[in-house]
Design an enzyme around this catalytic site. Structure first.
Site: not given
Length: 169
Positions: A19, A43, A97, A135
């Site tokens: 990030h 989440k 990514r 994450s």
């Protein structure tokens, strides 16, 4: 000349080196960067919203100082394009990514474009050292006793490990 404002949204649970890599590179492209921390209860975040906002603020301060770019960190909820309009952002920054990210992001760009044609989406590829960091995986590794120090900055490492210790008893 009009101020170039961009929005970089995410849940940042926790904020990772990936990030920060994208934030640092985005900061060189704009006059003001708003890091939008999404509420996204679905989440199941490790950190609550206020903790995530605070942690991102701490971690981006050196980037703002180094680049001279104004970087604001704010919570948000609702449609991304609505929030982008609200803050006057002309672009949304997204980090990529892998190819799997592109499939999802491609759909999101199409939908966002239909909702507001004035807001551009700019993709920044994660650097090769950060392409694999997610994450979700960082939290999983930490919960299982692994070393996450190579994936997150020091303050995030300390707070993540403290939070995990507190939740595991």
């Amino acid at each position: 000349m009009t101020e170039r404002i961009a929005l970089y949204p995410g849940t940042f649970d926790p904020v990772t080196n990936g990030h920060l890599d994208v934030i640092g590179r985005a900061a060189r492209l704009v006059d003001r960067l708003v890091v939008g921390v999404a509420i996204n209860i679905g989440k199941g975040p490790l950190f609550d919203l206020d903790e995530r906002v605070d942690l991102v603020r701490v971690e981006v301060a050196p980037i703002a100082a180094r680049t001279g770019t104004v970087i604001e960190v704010r919570p948000f909820q609702g449609l991304l394009v609505h929030y982008a309009r609200e803050i006057g952002a002309g672009m949304i920054i997204r980090g990529l990514r892998a190819v799997s990210d592109f499939d999802y992001e491609f759909q999101m760009v199409g939908m966002n474009r239909r909702l507001d044609q004035e807001i551009e989406t700019v993709f920044l590829m994660a650097s090769e050292t950060n392409q694999f960091i997610a994450s979700r995986l960082v939290k999983e590794i930490a919960k299982l006793g692994g070393d996450i120090s190579g994936f997150v900055p020091k303050t995030t490492l300390d707070r993540t490990m403290a939070k995990i210790r507190a939740t595991q008893g």
